[in-house]
Design a protein around this motif. Structure first.
Motif, PDB file in Angstrom:
ATOM      1  N   SER A 391       0.860  -1.187   0.000  1.00  0.00           N
ATOM      2  CA  SER A 391       0.000   0.000   0.000  1.00  0.00           C
ATOM      3  C   SER A 391       0.895   1.235   0.000  1.00  0.00           C
ATOM      4  CB  SER A 391      -0.909   0.009   1.234  1.00  0.00           C
ATOM      5  OG  SER A 391      -1.751  -1.124   1.231  1.00  0.00           O
ATOM      6  N   GLN A 392       0.554   2.212  -0.820  1.00  0.00           N
ATOM      7  CA  GLN A 392       1.378   3.412  -0.946  1.00  0.00           C
ATOM      8  C   GLN A 392       0.525   4.655  -0.776  1.00  0.00           C
ATOM      9  OE1 GLN A 392       3.883   3.510  -4.413  1.00  0.00           O
ATOM     10  NE2 GLN A 392       4.624   5.592  -4.035  1.00  0.00           N
ATOM     11  N   ASP A 393       0.988   5.565   0.077  1.00  0.00           N
ATOM     12  CA  ASP A 393       0.343   6.855   0.276  1.00  0.00           C
ATOM     13  C   ASP A 393       1.413   7.928   0.118  1.00  0.00           C
ATOM     14  OD1 ASP A 393      -1.205   9.001   0.941  1.00  0.00           O
ATOM     15  OD2 ASP A 393      -1.378   8.512   3.071  1.00  0.00           O
ATOM     16  N   GLY A 394       1.458   8.531  -1.080  1.00  0.00           N
ATOM     17  CA  GLY A 394       2.532   9.477  -1.354  1.00  0.00           C
ATOM     18  C   GLY A 394       3.852   8.736  -1.422  1.00  0.00           C
ATOM     19  N   ASP A 395       4.780   9.111  -0.521  1.00  0.00           N
ATOM     20  CA  ASP A 395       6.065   8.405  -0.492  1.00  0.00           C
ATOM     21  C   ASP A 395       6.146   7.379   0.630  1.00  0.00           C
ATOM     22  OD1 ASP A 395       6.092  10.157   1.628  1.00  0.00           O
ATOM     23  OD2 ASP A 395       8.078  10.984   1.204  1.00  0.00           O
ATOM     24  N   LYS A 396       5.052   7.180   1.382  1.00  0.00           N
ATOM     25  CA  LYS A 396       5.022   6.238   2.503  1.00  0.00           C
ATOM     26  C   LYS A 396       4.511   4.878   2.042  1.00  0.00           C
ATOM     27  CE  LYS A 396       6.231   9.286   5.679  1.00  0.00           C
ATOM     28  NZ  LYS A 396       6.480  10.427   4.776  1.00  0.00           N
ATOM     29  N   LEU A 397       5.111   3.808   2.591  1.00  0.00           N
ATOM     30  CA  LEU A 397       4.755   2.449   2.202  1.00  0.00           C
ATOM     31  C   LEU A 397       4.424   1.587   3.408  1.00  0.00           C
ATOM     32  CD1 LEU A 397       7.716   1.700  -0.291  1.00  0.00           C
ATOM     33  CD2 LEU A 397       5.441   2.584  -0.873  1.00  0.00           C
ATOM     34  N   SER A 398       3.539   0.633   3.218  1.00  0.00           N
ATOM     35  CA  SER A 398       3.295  -0.456   4.164  1.00  0.00           C
ATOM     36  C   SER A 398       2.968  -1.677   3.329  1.00  0.00           C
ATOM     37  CB  SER A 398       2.150  -0.125   5.126  1.00  0.00           C
ATOM     38  OG  SER A 398       0.935   0.063   4.410  1.00  0.00           O
ATOM     39  N   ALA A 399       3.065  -2.865   3.947  1.00  0.00           N
ATOM     40  CA  ALA A 399       2.861  -4.069   3.143  1.00  0.00           C
ATOM     41  C   ALA A 399       2.393  -5.232   4.008  1.00  0.00           C
ATOM     42  CB  ALA A 399       4.153  -4.447   2.423  1.00  0.00           C
ATOM     43  N   GLN A 400       1.623  -6.113   3.397  1.00  0.00           N
ATOM     44  CA  GLN A 400       1.338  -7.427   3.942  1.00  0.00           C
ATOM     45  C   GLN A 400       2.209  -8.401   3.172  1.00  0.00           C
ATOM     46  OE1 GLN A 400      -2.858  -8.012   3.430  1.00  0.00           O
ATOM     47  NE2 GLN A 400      -3.420  -6.676   5.148  1.00  0.00           N
ATOM     48  N   ALA A 401       2.949  -9.259   3.901  1.00  0.00           N
ATOM     49  CA  ALA A 401       3.926 -10.116   3.250  1.00  0.00           C
ATOM     50  C   ALA A 401       3.838 -11.534   3.791  1.00  0.00           C
ATOM     51  CB  ALA A 401       5.328  -9.561   3.459  1.00  0.00           C
ATOM     52  N   HIS A 417       9.364   3.541   2.571  1.00  0.00           N
ATOM     53  CA  HIS A 417       9.211   4.787   1.832  1.00  0.00           C
ATOM     54  C   HIS A 417       9.911   4.676   0.480  1.00  0.00           C
ATOM     55  CE1 HIS A 417      13.098   5.218   3.930  1.00  0.00           C
ATOM     56  NE2 HIS A 417      13.473   5.847   2.815  1.00  0.00           N
ATOM     57  N   VAL A 418       9.562   5.607  -0.410  1.00  0.00           N
ATOM     58  CA  VAL A 418      10.304   5.805  -1.656  1.00  0.00           C
ATOM     59  C   VAL A 418      10.865   7.215  -1.640  1.00  0.00           C
ATOM     60  CG1 VAL A 418       9.045   4.131  -3.062  1.00  0.00           C
ATOM     61  CG2 VAL A 418       8.171   6.474  -2.867  1.00  0.00           C
ATOM     62  N   LYS A 422      14.776   5.523  -5.245  1.00  0.00           N
ATOM     63  CA  LYS A 422      15.147   4.543  -4.223  1.00  0.00           C
ATOM     64  C   LYS A 422      13.918   4.031  -3.472  1.00  0.00           C
ATOM     65  CE  LYS A 422      19.798   6.384  -3.569  1.00  0.00           C
ATOM     66  NZ  LYS A 422      19.683   7.305  -4.709  1.00  0.00           N
ATOM     67  N   PHE A 423      13.999   2.753  -3.054  1.00  0.00           N
ATOM     68  CA  PHE A 423      12.909   2.048  -2.364  1.00  0.00           C
ATOM     69  C   PHE A 423      13.474   1.452  -1.076  1.00  0.00           C
ATOM     70  CE2 PHE A 423      11.240  -2.163  -1.384  1.00  0.00           C
ATOM     71  CZ  PHE A 423       9.864  -2.023  -1.426  1.00  0.00           C
ATOM     72  N   PHE A 424      12.670   1.532   0.008  1.00  0.00           N
ATOM     73  CA  PHE A 424      13.058   0.882   1.270  1.00  0.00           C
ATOM     74  C   PHE A 424      11.804   0.349   1.961  1.00  0.00           C
ATOM     75  CE2 PHE A 424      13.617   0.860   5.869  1.00  0.00           C
ATOM     76  CZ  PHE A 424      14.756   0.081   5.988  1.00  0.00           C
ATOM     77  N   LEU A 425      11.887  -0.899   2.432  1.00  0.00           N
ATOM     78  CA  LEU A 425      10.774  -1.523   3.146  1.00  0.00           C
ATOM     79  C   LEU A 425      11.347  -2.365   4.289  1.00  0.00           C
ATOM     80  CD1 LEU A 425       7.676  -2.019   3.223  1.00  0.00           C
ATOM     81  CD2 LEU A 425       8.108  -4.063   1.830  1.00  0.00           C
ATOM     82  N   GLY A 435      13.528  -8.071   8.333  1.00  0.00           N
ATOM     83  CA  GLY A 435      14.176  -7.901   7.034  1.00  0.00           C
ATOM     84  C   GLY A 435      14.080  -6.477   6.545  1.00  0.00           C
ATOM     85  N   GLU A 436      15.175  -5.951   6.069  1.00  0.00           N
ATOM     86  CA  GLU A 436      15.192  -4.611   5.473  1.00  0.00           C
ATOM     87  C   GLU A 436      15.510  -4.772   3.987  1.00  0.00           C
ATOM     88  OE1 GLU A 436      17.907  -2.208   7.693  1.00  0.00           O
ATOM     89  OE2 GLU A 436      16.458  -1.863   9.321  1.00  0.00           O
ATOM     90  N   TYR A 437      14.599  -4.269   3.142  1.00  0.00           N
ATOM     91  CA  TYR A 437      14.693  -4.458   1.700  1.00  0.00           C
ATOM     92  C   TYR A 437      14.905  -3.092   1.048  1.00  0.00           C
ATOM     93  CZ  TYR A 437      12.671  -8.890   3.110  1.00  0.00           C
ATOM     94  OH  TYR A 437      12.445 -10.095   3.732  1.00  0.00           O
TER      95      TYR A 437
END
Length: 483
Positions: A391-401, A417-418, A422-425, A435-437
């Motif tokens: 899920s993305q809101d602007g540059d903020k990210l969250s995820a179900q994994a 965030h993006v 660049k991407f970071f999760l 885990g840091e991706y």
């Protein structure tokens, strides 16, 4: 008041000694005799190949050899408008994109009539200036440039003026024949700036089988320019065409001055004004149409807020201005003594001018954000497949994994965030691992532009944040793009 020599684009039925009407550029009767010759001991050819930024329709017209001042407005209105003019208008130059023009000219020896004299039939008419002008016009074809003209336009949809200036500085300049550096530079900037591109070309002379098979690939434009130049290198005469004509006043061949020479001069001044104003209006229409067609690129908030309807209304106003300029030019051609500038002509006709105006406020360019939302997978170099719903809101990210490693494993918390490309999760797993991706946008198998994949590194961190293992990864099932 004497007319001056002017340069215009070649058109059908122009030939040495043929008369022409200065206002319309229309070819008339054969009026001047004489042998066409070149400059002695100067039979070589000249070649120009350059890439430069253009910001206005007028600059593209100048590159095409249909500049209003150079041609003194001749042939820029009415049925005689050249294919070059059509290409200039269809290129839709506007300031919100970067436009680079690839220009190449091959000029063989210039030929001109050294000692022009009236033909016997024309000489019989010198005592009747009115009939003479109706039959032969007031100019004649004295010289011709042979060779060819190649113009290509490369449009790159880059949002900031800072980036547009940086790219232009990287691309523009003079390049040697078959310069691999030019093609490489064009493709590199498209990839670096994640921008959509569009290319088009126009040429006179050279091989007839040149084609652009991919309108988004700028290197094809350079390839065609080089093929065009190589054809002239191999067979210059076979590939050459007349592309620029020198029109000189018939009076230098002892023809009578037109009966209304002063009026004709005034009319030409008005035609130049009309042509220059038309080019500026095209720029404004092109800008507004681009913004409307790329609505998602812009921020439409504000008080008052800009609207697409206000932009469309402005476009309608500018199109009315184009109609009025066309009427004004036509009146100047048909009735030189009554020639008026567009503003005065509009006042005489009881019409507003200008009817078009750039709306205020205008929408502002929206910053591009890397879009990674949706359902996709992280494929690690160790063979693990992590299923994600991001899920993305602007540059903020969250995820179900979820992932299966020695049993099912689910995410219990995530954030990311993006930033730029660049991407970071960060994912906290149900088995206690973290885990840091991190990754970077890359074209992957996509052509240069705004779409691609993610490639990066996964790091497993301990409770104290210390790294405990890494693996490479890339996205699968994701079309990452900048919007």
């Amino acid at each position: 008041m004497a007319f001056t020599t002017i340069e215009v684009a070649y058109r059908d039925d122009y030939n040495f000694g043929v008369g022409a009407d200065m206002a319309t550029g229309s070819p008339m009767g054969f009026v001047v005799d004489g042998t066409e010759v070149g400059v002695e001991h100067a039979g070589g050819a000249s070649v120009i190949f350059e890439v430069r930024r253009i910001t206005t329709t007028a600059e593209l017209e100048q590159a095409l050899g249909i500049d209003a001042k150079a041609s003194f407005g001749s042939g820029l209105f009415g049925a005689g408008m050249s294919a070059r003019f059509s290409y200039a208008t269809s290129s839709s130059v506007q300031r919100e994109s970067l436009f680079m023009a690839v220009t190449s000219r091959v000029s063989l020896q210039h030929l001109s009539i050294k000692a022009p004299k009236l033909t016997p039939k024309a000489a019989e008419m010198v005592d009747n200036p009115t009939v003479f002008a109706e039959r032969y016009g007031n100019m004649f074809v004295r010289g011709m440039d042979r060779g060819g003209l190649f113009i290509g336009v490369f449009r790159l949809d880059v949002r900031s003026e800072q980036d547009r200036t940086a790219i232009a500085a990287k691309l523009q300049g003079s390049y040697g024949l078959f310069s691999a550096s030019a093609a490489t530079a064009f493709d590199e900037v498209r990839s670096t700036y994640h921008a959509d591109a569009l290319v088009s070309m126009y040429h006179e002379g050279g091989p007839m089988d040149l084609a652009i098979t991919d309108l988004t690939k700028p290197s094809q434009l350079l390839d065609n320019a080089n093929k065009w130049l190589q054809a002239f290198k191999n067979n210059p005469d076979e590939n050459a065409v007349p592309y620029t004509v020198t029109l000189a006043p018939i009076s230098i061949a002892e023809a009578p001055m037109p009966p209304n020479a002063a009026d004709l001069q005034k009319a030409q001044d008005v035609l130049v004004i009309c042509a220059e104003e038309r080019s500026r209006i095209f720029d404004k229409i092109n800008l507004l149409k681009y913004v409307v067609d790329h609505e998602d690129y812009y921020d439409w908030t504000g008080n008052p807020a800009p609207t697409t309807s206000s932009l469309n209304s402005a476009i309608n106003g500018f199109e009315q201005d184009l109609d009025l300029i066309s009427m004004c030019a036509s009146e100047s051609i048909n009735h030189p003594s009554q020639a008026l500038t567009p503003a005065s002509f509009a006042q005489q006709q009881g019409k507003p001018y200008p009817a078009g105006a750039i709306p205020s406020p205008m929408p502002t360019p929206r910053a591009l954000t890397l879009q990674v939302g949706g359902q996709w997978e992280i494929v690690e170099s160790n063979g693990s497949h992590i299923k994600l719903v991001v899920s993305q809101d602007g540059d903020k990210l969250s995820a179900q994994a979820s992932v299966f490693i020695f049993g099912p494993n689910q995410s219990i918390k995530s954030s990311g965030h993006v930033s730029g490309d660049k991407f970071f999760l960060r994912i906290e797993w149900s088995n206690g691992a973290i885990g840091e991706y991190s990754a970077k946008f890359t074209q992957g198998g996509f052509p240069p532009g705004s779409q691609g994949i993610l490639q990066g590194t996964r790091t497993v961190v301990g409770a104290q944040g210390d790294p405990q293992g890494t693996a490479g990864w890339e996205s699968a099932g994701l079309v990452a793009e900048f919007k």
